[in-house]
Write an enzyme that holds these catalytic residues in place. Sequence first.
Site: not given
Length: 425
Positions: A79, A81, A198-199, A202, A214, A240, A242, A265
């Site tokens: 992934g 991360i 890794i949290s 959110k 999470k 987030n 980049l 949104t």
Amino acid sequence: MGNTSTSKRKQLIENLSGNGSEILTTPAVQDIVSGKAKIEEVKEVEIEDLLGRDCVAPNSELLTSNIKDKVVLVTGAGGSIGSELCRQIIKQQPTKLILLELNEFSLYTIEQELQNYCQSHDNCQVEIISILGSVQKENRLETIFKTFGVQTIYHAAAYKHVPMVEHNVVEGVRNNVFGTWYCAEAAIKAGIERFVLISTDKAVRPTNVMGASKRLAELILQALSKRQSETLFCMVRFGNVLGSSGSVVPLFREQIKNSGPITVTHPDIIRYFMTIPEASQLVIQAGAMGKGGDVFVLDMGEPVKITSLAQKMIRLSGLTEKTESEPNGDIEIKFTGLRPGEKLYEELLIGDNVEGSEHPRIMTANEVHLTWPETHNLLNRLDRACHEFKVEDVINLLLEAPAAFTHESKNPDWVLNETIKNGAK
């Protein structure tokens, strides 16, 4: 521009972006002189130059303490991360780096990249081991951990796209909650020294299933920290990054390339951003500071208004925004409405009981958690609800946990999910 600081580069780009020209960058002068690159190899401005900040030099002792000369395993290694964690870890010279990943192509891609790194760096003697597998299989995890003598685990495997998890509640909970639990139990049985989750921001007062799952994963590790003392558990929250698979930046680039519109949104939505390398280095350093059950929070810098980001990207492309007052503009920004479970802004802390640490960009949060018997009881009930595809019961159990979770159960997408699950039964 050589080693010009991020803040100076950012200011220069801001100054240039108002004159209607497309802004591109050339390779570094030293790369042109050495022949590594040609001056005509221009490319788009990296968004890191627009949103990034000057990095704090990492603490080398914290970077190496759980990695150098140790056996390290990363779940979700393919992934955005997980793969960057692998890039940072291999530089700290572990004896073995084990990549655990469910997606075959993602695993192949990061394995090839790391193998190429080792071949081009004489001091890299790391044995890279790639394993296809799911974090939902505790027995297999335990066997892997014991077989390779794993000492440190970075648990990055998770489903993280908010709308996707909102539509797939049971699978989201299975992977994020039970995947973390099974991985942690296997770590305890295998005598793992340190386990870093890794949290996400959110997980704070979540309004969606992904965030609630999470937060429950955090609660599990906090309870396990009290139940035993052999394996040290800690977790690191940040926002987030980049260039991640869920980032708006590549989406906006593609939309600009296709002449728009750019979809946002909500006009007022804001997010925190951090570069993947900085986030990964901070995760490793925070994990090294853990004493057991710690929740670390990364300083994400200043929040970014997504509408402003879209406008800057339009200007960087040498284009203009199409609005009511400027009907002849090139690219329109279209507001589509908040998605299921989406917040206008994200938070990083639950309570106000926050302390600094030995690193200026890492803080610790002291928060409410459950005892292990309470956590175990909740997990057993959640397991039954997932097994029977009772989505409403799953939601209610997440609401019951001390996660400050709020959920709009009348959301049409949630109702649709409920109908599909019951129909499948």
